[in-house]
Scaffold this active site. Structure first.
Site, PDB file in Angstrom:
ATOM      1  N   ASP A   1       9.943  48.409  37.183  1.00 30.88           N
ATOM      2  CA  ASP A   1      10.116  48.626  38.663  1.00 30.88           C
ATOM      3  C   ASP A   1      11.540  47.615  39.034  1.00 30.88           C
ATOM      4  O   ASP A   1      11.582  47.484  40.280  1.00 30.88           O
ATOM      5  CB  ASP A   1       8.989  47.882  39.508  1.00 30.88           C
ATOM      6  CG  ASP A   1       8.706  46.550  39.097  1.00 30.88           C
ATOM      7  OD1 ASP A   1       9.348  46.275  38.059  1.00 30.88           O
ATOM      8  OD2 ASP A   1       7.919  45.777  39.758  1.00 30.88           O
TER       9      ASP A   1
ATOM     10  N   HIS B   1      40.113  44.410  26.305  1.00 28.98           N
ATOM     11  CA  HIS B   1      38.491  44.276  27.404  1.00 28.98           C
ATOM     12  C   HIS B   1      37.686  43.304  26.692  1.00 28.98           C
ATOM     13  O   HIS B   1      36.482  43.702  26.692  1.00 28.98           O
ATOM     14  CB  HIS B   1      38.210  45.796  27.524  1.00 28.98           C
ATOM     15  CG  HIS B   1      39.066  46.715  28.150  1.00 28.98           C
ATOM     16  ND1 HIS B   1      39.414  46.299  29.349  1.00 28.98           N
ATOM     17  CD2 HIS B   1      39.702  47.441  27.629  1.00 28.98           C
ATOM     18  CE1 HIS B   1      40.271  47.268  29.895  1.00 28.98           C
ATOM     19  NE2 HIS B   1      40.535  47.991  28.959  1.00 28.98           N
TER      20      HIS B   1
ATOM     21  N   ASP C   1      40.994  36.157  32.995  1.00 28.62           N
ATOM     22  CA  ASP C   1      41.248  37.356  33.662  1.00 28.62           C
ATOM     23  C   ASP C   1      40.149  37.160  34.592  1.00 28.62           C
ATOM     24  O   ASP C   1      39.038  37.927  34.166  1.00 28.62           O
ATOM     25  CB  ASP C   1      41.454  38.384  33.092  1.00 28.62           C
ATOM     26  CG  ASP C   1      41.787  39.531  34.072  1.00 28.62           C
ATOM     27  OD1 ASP C   1      41.629  39.433  35.234  1.00 28.62           O
ATOM     28  OD2 ASP C   1      42.164  40.760  33.570  1.00 28.62           O
TER      29      ASP C   1
ATOM     30  N   ASP D   1      41.607  39.159  41.718  1.00 27.47           N
ATOM     31  CA  ASP D   1      41.713  39.452  40.535  1.00 27.47           C
ATOM     32  C   ASP D   1      42.918  38.778  39.675  1.00 27.47           C
ATOM     33  O   ASP D   1      44.249  39.228  40.145  1.00 27.47           O
ATOM     34  CB  ASP D   1      41.953  40.961  40.492  1.00 27.47           C
ATOM     35  CG  ASP D   1      42.231  41.490  39.167  1.00 27.47           C
ATOM     36  OD1 ASP D   1      42.212  40.771  38.135  1.00 27.47           O
ATOM     37  OD2 ASP D   1      42.669  42.662  39.082  1.00 27.47           O
TER      38      ASP D   1
ATOM     39  N   HIS E   1      49.309  48.299  28.829  1.00 30.63           N
ATOM     40  CA  HIS E   1      48.704  48.645  30.137  1.00 30.63           C
ATOM     41  C   HIS E   1      49.489  48.680  31.395  1.00 30.63           C
ATOM     42  O   HIS E   1      50.466  48.150  31.285  1.00 30.63           O
ATOM     43  CB  HIS E   1      47.524  47.628  30.202  1.00 30.63           C
ATOM     44  CG  HIS E   1      47.931  46.187  30.366  1.00 30.63           C
ATOM     45  ND1 HIS E   1      48.539  45.514  31.708  1.00 30.63           N
ATOM     46  CD2 HIS E   1      47.733  44.991  29.642  1.00 30.63           C
ATOM     47  CE1 HIS E   1      48.527  44.319  31.295  1.00 30.63           C
ATOM     48  NE2 HIS E   1      48.360  44.043  30.357  1.00 30.63           N
TER      49      HIS E   1
ATOM     50  N   HIS F   1      47.967  47.188  40.416  1.00 31.63           N
ATOM     51  CA  HIS F   1      47.073  48.315  41.131  1.00 31.63           C
ATOM     52  C   HIS F   1      46.693  47.706  42.583  1.00 31.63           C
ATOM     53  O   HIS F   1      46.841  46.747  42.728  1.00 31.63           O
ATOM     54  CB  HIS F   1      45.660  48.424  40.010  1.00 31.63           C
ATOM     55  CG  HIS F   1      45.108  47.246  39.785  1.00 31.63           C
ATOM     56  ND1 HIS F   1      44.273  46.500  40.742  1.00 31.63           N
ATOM     57  CD2 HIS F   1      44.823  46.404  38.709  1.00 31.63           C
ATOM     58  CE1 HIS F   1      43.782  45.457  40.065  1.00 31.63           C
ATOM     59  NE2 HIS F   1      44.384  45.315  38.917  1.00 31.63           N
TER      60      HIS F   1
ATOM     61  N   HIS G   1      39.971  47.673  41.233  1.00 31.95           N
ATOM     62  CA  HIS G   1      41.083  48.671  41.142  1.00 31.95           C
ATOM     63  C   HIS G   1      40.935  49.830  42.420  1.00 31.95           C
ATOM     64  O   HIS G   1      40.309  50.566  42.363  1.00 31.95           O
ATOM     65  CB  HIS G   1      40.937  49.670  39.926  1.00 31.95           C
ATOM     66  CG  HIS G   1      41.155  48.864  38.626  1.00 31.95           C
ATOM     67  ND1 HIS G   1      40.677  49.044  37.370  1.00 31.95           N
ATOM     68  CD2 HIS G   1      41.461  47.656  38.479  1.00 31.95           C
ATOM     69  CE1 HIS G   1      40.973  48.022  36.465  1.00 31.95           C
ATOM     70  NE2 HIS G   1      41.441  46.950  37.234  1.00 31.95           N
TER      71      HIS G   1
ATOM     72  N   GLU H   1      50.483  42.078  37.064  1.00 33.30           N
ATOM     73  CA  GLU H   1      49.739  41.657  35.800  1.00 33.30           C
ATOM     74  C   GLU H   1      50.663  42.114  34.539  1.00 33.30           C
ATOM     75  O   GLU H   1      49.911  42.653  33.611  1.00 33.30           O
ATOM     76  CB  GLU H   1      48.544  41.810  35.956  1.00 33.30           C
ATOM     77  CG  GLU H   1      48.289  43.395  36.268  1.00 33.30           C
ATOM     78  CD  GLU H   1      46.800  43.619  36.154  1.00 33.30           C
ATOM     79  OE1 GLU H   1      46.139  43.387  35.157  1.00 33.30           O
ATOM     80  OE2 GLU H   1      46.040  44.310  37.306  1.00 33.30           O
TER      81      GLU H   1
ATOM     82  N   TYR I   1      51.219  40.925  24.025  1.00 36.12           N
ATOM     83  CA  TYR I   1      49.959  40.715  23.135  1.00 36.12           C
ATOM     84  C   TYR I   1      50.215  41.033  21.611  1.00 36.12           C
ATOM     85  O   TYR I   1      50.743  41.828  21.370  1.00 36.12           O
ATOM     86  CB  TYR I   1      48.737  41.523  23.465  1.00 36.12           C
ATOM     87  CG  TYR I   1      48.684  41.699  24.958  1.00 36.12           C
ATOM     88  CD1 TYR I   1      47.591  40.809  25.612  1.00 36.12           C
ATOM     89  CD2 TYR I   1      49.160  42.595  25.688  1.00 36.12           C
ATOM     90  CE1 TYR I   1      47.388  40.786  27.045  1.00 36.12           C
ATOM     91  CE2 TYR I   1      49.037  42.646  27.167  1.00 36.12           C
ATOM     92  CZ  TYR I   1      48.138  41.637  27.737  1.00 36.12           C
ATOM     93  OH  TYR I   1      47.931  41.741  28.952  1.00 36.12           O
TER      94      TYR I   1
ATOM     95  N   ARG J   1      48.956  37.292  29.600  1.00 39.28           N
ATOM     96  CA  ARG J   1      48.844  38.041  30.834  1.00 39.28           C
ATOM     97  C   ARG J   1      48.972  37.048  32.054  1.00 39.28           C
ATOM     98  O   ARG J   1      48.200  36.249  31.882  1.00 39.28           O
ATOM     99  CB  ARG J   1      47.981  38.858  30.949  1.00 39.28           C
ATOM    100  CG  ARG J   1      47.828  39.830  32.092  1.00 39.28           C
ATOM    101  CD  ARG J   1      46.952  41.115  32.417  1.00 39.28           C
ATOM    102  NE  ARG J   1      45.436  40.664  32.009  1.00 39.28           N
ATOM    103  CZ  ARG J   1      44.737  40.905  30.951  1.00 39.28           C
ATOM    104  NH1 ARG J   1      45.255  41.363  29.739  1.00 39.28           N
ATOM    105  NH2 ARG J   1      43.542  40.512  31.007  1.00 39.28           N
TER     106      ARG J   1
ATOM    107  N   GLU K   1      48.773  37.177  36.256  1.00 40.86           N
ATOM    108  CA  GLU K   1      48.423  38.269  37.085  1.00 40.86           C
ATOM    109  C   GLU K   1      48.311  37.466  38.445  1.00 40.86           C
ATOM    110  O   GLU K   1      47.448  36.522  38.686  1.00 40.86           O
ATOM    111  CB  GLU K   1      47.276  38.718  36.851  1.00 40.86           C
ATOM    112  CG  GLU K   1      46.533  39.637  37.908  1.00 40.86           C
ATOM    113  CD  GLU K   1      45.458  40.612  37.640  1.00 40.86           C
ATOM    114  OE1 GLU K   1      44.796  40.249  36.623  1.00 40.86           O
ATOM    115  OE2 GLU K   1      45.101  41.784  37.858  1.00 40.86           O
TER     116      GLU K   1
HETATM  117  N1  GLY Z   1      40.652  42.465  35.541  1.00 35.53           N
HETATM  118  C1  GLY Z   1      40.881  43.792  35.784  1.00 35.53           C
HETATM  119  C2  GLY Z   1      42.460  43.963  36.158  1.00 35.53           C
HETATM  120  O1  GLY Z   1      43.174  42.980  35.784  1.00 35.53           O
HETATM  121  O2  GLY Z   1      42.723  45.048  36.240  1.00 35.53           O
HETATM  122 MN    MN Z   2      42.554  41.111  36.148  1.00 39.03          MN
HETATM  123 MN    MN Z   3      44.029  43.237  37.872  1.00 37.04          MN
END
Ligand code: GLY
Ligand code: MN
Ligand code: MN
Length: 400
Positions: free
Chosen positions: A41, A217, A234, A245, A326, A330, A337, A355, A359, A368, A370
C-alpha cells in the site's frame, strides 16, 4: 507550512499570460500528476505537475485547471477544481460545445524519457477520442517560454533556495576532513536543508571523492574521503518548489595539490568567462560554441589534448569533449533541468546554471564548478556567489 508561498497574484498573472498566448475560441486543460505506487500500500512522495503548479500554486493531486477566456459564462473562463469524473465529463461536454480549439499539455522536455502514461497523457487520449473534430494545439511551447522568464513573485523562493544551499555548502566546508564517509557529507546537507524548511535534495546528490568525481552520475556516496582527495559536491535543494543546483570541489585535507590546483584554476577561468557571456540578447547556441573554444584552449595549455587532436577532430565530437563531455548550462526553476526555449536569445529573468568541468580519470581528478545565474538588464546576478570557489578562500576556511 514550512515556507511562505508565492503571492496569489503571481498565479493570476501566470494564467493571464498563458491566456494572452492562446488563440481565440480555444480552451486549455491542465492536470495534476498521479500519486505513483511503490509496492503493497506504499506510494512515492507526491510531486505536482510543474505546469499546473506554475499556473495555480496548487500542490495537490486530482486537480484539473480549465482556461477558457472566451467561455459564454464568466464562471467558466477559469476553473481550478477537484472534480469527480462524472462532474468533469458533464462540464467538459458543455465547454467543448462552445470551443473550437483545445490546448493540451505534454511533457516536451528535450531529454524527457517517460515509461508510464501520465494523467495528462490519459486526458489527451480520452479527449481527442471523445471529441475528434476539434482542433488540437500544444501548450508546451507556451509554457516553456513563460516558465523560462522568472517573475518577481518567484524570486523570493528562488533566492531562498540558493541561500539555503549556500549555508549548506559553508557548513560542509567547515566539516570536511579525511576519514569521513561521503554519506556523512550528504548528512550535513540534509541537516542544513531541513532546519531551514527545505524538503530536501532537488536531485540525487553527488558526493564524489578522488576517482569517483570522474564518474559523471556517481550517486553511491559510500566511499571514504582520503587524505589528498579532491571531493566534488554537486548538490541542491528545493525551497517552495524551486531548485538550486550547485557544484564545488574541496580538497579533503584542506589543501589542493599543485596538480589539482592547476586543473581547478583552468575550470574556474572557463566558468568565470562563461558567466560573463550571460546577458540579454546572447544566443544560447553561440554561447555553447564559445565555451567549447575556451575549454579547448585550456586543455591545450594543460597538455591534455594536442593541436593535432584538434586539427583532426570530429566536428560533432570535438577533441575537448574527451575531458569535458557534458553541457555547460541549463535552465533552472520548478524543475532542475527546467523547461525553456533553446533556440532563442537570452532574456532578462532567465535563470541558468553554469557548470564547466574537466575530468581526468587517469589522475583521479574530476573538477566541476557550478553556479546559479539570473539574467538581469545589466548582465547577470550570481545567486550562489556566497559559496567560496577561489582556491585561497577555500583553503583559508578549511584551515580555520
Ligand atoms: N546536478 C545535475 C546537474 O548539474 O545538471
Ligand atoms: Mn549540478
Ligand atoms: Mn546543473
Amino acid at each position: 507550512m514550512r515556507y511562505e508561498p508565492a503571492p496569489a497574484e503571481l498565479y493570476e498573472e501566470n494564467r493571464k499570460r498563458f491566456c494572452d498566448s492562446m488563440e481565440s475560441g480555444a480552451l486549455a486543460l491542465f492536470t495534476s500528476n498521479d500519486i505513483l505506487p511503490t509496492n503493497a500500500d506504499g506510494t512515492m512522495p507526491f510531486v505536482q505537475n510543474r505546469d499546473l503548479l506554475y499556473l495555480t500554486g496548487i500542490d495537490q493531486e486530482e486537480t484539473l485547471l480549465v482556461l477558457f477566456p472566451d467561455a459564454f459564462e464568466e464562471k467558466h473562463r477559469e476553473i481550478t477544481t477537484v472534480l469527480w469524473n462524472d462532474q468533469r465529463d458533464a462540464l467538459l461536454k458543455n465547454l467543448m460545445s462552445q470551443a473550437n480549439k483545445v490546448y493540451l499539455n505534454r511533457n516536451e522536455h528535450l531529454r524527457a524519457s517517460v515509461a508510464i502514461s501520465t494523467q495528462e497523457d490519459r486526458l489527451a487520449e480520452e479527449i481527442q477520442k471523445t471529441y475528434p473534430l476539434h482542433e488540437y494545439k500544444r501548450s508546451a511551447p507556451i509554457m516553456h517560454q513563460l516558465r523560462s522568464v522568472k517573475q518577481e513573485g518567484e524570486m523570493k523562493l528562488i533566492r531562498r533556495s540558493a541561500q539555503i544551499n549556500t549555508d549548506a555548502f559553508l557548513r560542509v566546508l567547515k566539516a570536511m576532513k579525511p576519514g569521513m564517509m561521503e554519506y556523512e557529507i550528504e548528512a550535513e546537507f540534509v541537516h542544513e536543508y531541513t532546519r531551514n524548511g527545505s524538503p530536501g535534495f532537488s536531485y540525487t546528490p553527488i558526493i564524489a571523492s578522488g576517482y569517483n568525481a570522474c564518474v559523471l552520475h556517481y550517486i553511491e556516496n559510500d566511499a571514504e574521503l582520503k587524505d589528498g582527495d579532491l571531493v566534488l559536491l554537486d548538490v541542491g535543494c528545493w525551497y517552495g518548489n524551486y531548485a538550486s543546483d550547485v557544484t564545488r570541489c574541496f580538497p579533503a585535507n584542506g589543501r589542493f595539490t599543485d596538480r589539482q590546483k592547476e586543473i581547478y584554476e583552468a575550470v574556474l577561468r572557463v566558468q568565470k568567462a562563461c558567466i560573463e557571456m550571460l546577458r540579454p540578447g546572447n544566443q544560447l547556441h553561440a554561447y555553447h560554441r564559445d565555451v567549447g573554444d575556451l575549454m579547448e584552449k585550456e586543455l591545450l595549455s594543460l597538455g591534455l589534448i594536442s593541436q593535432k587532436d584538434v586539427d583532426h577532430q570530429d566536428p560533432d565530437w570535438p577533441a575537448y569533449k574527451k575531458y569535458f563531455m557534458h553541457g555547460t548550462s541549463h535552465y533552472l526553476g520548478l524543475d532542475v533541468h527546467d523547461v525553456g526555449p533553446w533556440t532563442r536569445q537570452m532574456e532578462v529573468g532567465n535563470y541558468f546554471t553554469v557548470e564547466p568541468g574537466i575530468y581526468i580519470p587517469e589522475e583521479s581528478i574530476g573538477v566541476r564548478i557550478e553556479d546559479n545565474i539570473l539574467i538581469t538588464e545589466d548582465g547577470y546576478e550570481n545567486l550562489t556567489s556566497g559559496i567560496p570557489k577561489e582556491v585561497s578562500e577555500i583553503e583559508k576556511i578549511m584551515s580555520a
